[in-house]
Design a protein around this motif. Structure first.
Motif, mmCIF file in Angstrom:
data_model
loop_
_atom_site.group_PDB
_atom_site.id
_atom_site.type_symbol
_atom_site.label_atom_id
_atom_site.label_comp_id
_atom_site.label_asym_id
_atom_site.label_seq_id
_atom_site.Cartn_x
_atom_site.Cartn_y
_atom_site.Cartn_z
ATOM 1 N N UNK A 1 35.970 42.707 51.322
ATOM 2 C CA UNK A 1 36.646 44.004 51.426
ATOM 3 C C UNK A 1 37.187 44.563 50.113
ATOM 4 N N UNK A 2 37.566 43.696 49.169
ATOM 5 C CA UNK A 2 38.146 44.188 47.919
ATOM 6 C C UNK A 2 37.101 44.407 46.824
ATOM 7 N N UNK A 3 35.814 44.111 47.103
ATOM 8 C CA UNK A 3 34.770 44.301 46.098
ATOM 9 C C UNK A 3 34.531 45.776 45.840
ATOM 10 N N UNK A 4 34.524 46.151 44.562
ATOM 11 C CA UNK A 4 34.180 47.516 44.194
ATOM 12 C C UNK A 4 33.112 47.570 43.115
ATOM 13 N N UNK A 5 32.633 46.401 42.697
ATOM 14 C CA UNK A 5 31.593 46.333 41.676
ATOM 15 C C UNK A 5 30.520 45.343 42.123
ATOM 16 N N UNK A 6 29.326 45.535 41.589
ATOM 17 C CA UNK A 6 28.268 44.573 41.861
ATOM 18 C C UNK A 6 27.119 45.134 42.668
ATOM 19 N N UNK A 7 27.251 46.388 43.152
ATOM 20 C CA UNK A 7 26.174 46.995 43.917
ATOM 21 C C UNK A 7 25.975 46.339 45.267
ATOM 22 N N UNK A 8 25.360 47.048 46.195
ATOM 23 C CA UNK A 8 25.277 46.569 47.572
ATOM 24 C C UNK A 8 23.946 46.992 48.198
ATOM 25 N N UNK A 9 23.247 46.006 48.772
ATOM 26 C CA UNK A 9 22.032 46.285 49.534
ATOM 27 C C UNK A 9 22.239 45.772 50.954
ATOM 28 N N UNK A 10 22.009 46.621 51.933
ATOM 29 C CA UNK A 10 22.066 46.257 53.349
ATOM 30 C C UNK A 10 20.679 46.470 53.928
#
Length: 281
Positions: free
Chosen positions: A244-253
């Motif tokens: 929940x606190x991640x705001x960096x690193x990019x995201x693929x779903x």
């Protein structure tokens, strides 16, 4: 309400109260302004014309915060609009002892401002450092998507499970604005301008993936929970889990790990090809 080590149990009656609150919010503060906005009802964050906020966003968040915190004593709120004014509230998500409502009062505000029906309300509940519950409501179709950690994904009360056999080669849809996944062969890549409805489409099998570099919790927590509970696969670009606190690193779903790996491989190839050649001549 009671809690366990990893799951924060919320009674069915209280879950229904959340749905009722979200629907009331749409009825009272969102839809009355839809296609009725005046110039004085719209402003722009940091004077960015692509980042509007409307009177409906502001009124909706105030209403949701008041009603939701009444349901769970001591609960906190991280909302898109209050973070704009008080960014330190994001730190609530770092403490696993906190119970936090994460709110996007109108996801797809630019669409809403332009009279496009592609918008929704998003609410997630975070406890024990994990997203426990998520709601995404489309007021234009009266469609409520809901997920509970370990319990599955539902649309209007009907459980939905993904077919992980669907492949990108079958000619499916993916969502991104990133140039790194915009040219996947045979795939219709687009952006709805509304991450919440994109996630619902992935979790219900109508699209196969989404890729985001921009990671704000109100955009992604409820939706990624839905994809995972439907049987999909969610990871940051480097393969680690999303918190929940991640705001960096990019995201693929994606609908499956195979799809996730295909999108990631393509993204890496495009990124490497776009890097300047710094080798000595």
């Amino acid at each position: 309400m009671m809690s366990s080590k990893r799951h924060f149990m919320v009674a069915a009656s209280d879950r229904q109260k959340v749905e009722d609150i979200i629907k009331a919010c749409a009825r009272l503060y969102v839809m009355p302004h839809f296609r009725q906005l005046k110039e004085e009802h719209i402003s722009f964050k940091n004077d960015d014309p692509n980042n509007p906020v409307t009177i409906a966003d502001e009124q909706s968040e105030i209403y949701l915060e008041s009603k939701l915190t009444d349901l769970i004593r001591g609960s906190l709120v991280v909302g898109e609009e209050n973070v704009e004014k008080t960014p330190e509230v994001l730190e609530y998500l770092r403490d696993p002892h906190n119970v936090v409502w994460v709110i996007d009062p109108i996801d797809g505000t630019r669409n809403f401002k332009d009279g496009d029906e592609t918008f929704c309300i998003i609410v997630a509940l975070v406890a024990h450092g994990e997203t426990q519950l998520g709601w995404i409501y489309n007021p234009n179709t009266d469609t409520m998507a809901f997920a509970a950690k370990g319990e599955g994904f539902y649309i209007n009360g009907e459980k939905v499970e993904l077919d992980s056999r669907a492949k990108l080669e079958d000619g499916a849809t993916g969502y991104t604005r990133s140039k790194y996944a915009s040219k996947l062969e045979g795939v219709d890549v687009e952006s709805l301008g509304c991450s919440g409805l994109e996630y619902v489409r992935i979790a219900s099998g109508k699209a196969l993936f989404s890729l985001y570099g921009y990671m704000k919790p109100w955009d992604h927590l409820a939706g990624t929970l839905m994809v995972q509970e439907a049987g999909g696969y969610v990871r940051k670009f480097m393969g680690s889990g999303y918190n929940p606190y991640d705001q960096k690193g990019g995201l693929i779903s994606a609908n499956s790990e195979d799809t996730w790996r295909t999108v990631k491989k393509h993204m890496d190839q495009v990124r490497s090809q776009s890097q300047p050649d710094n080798k000595p001549k």
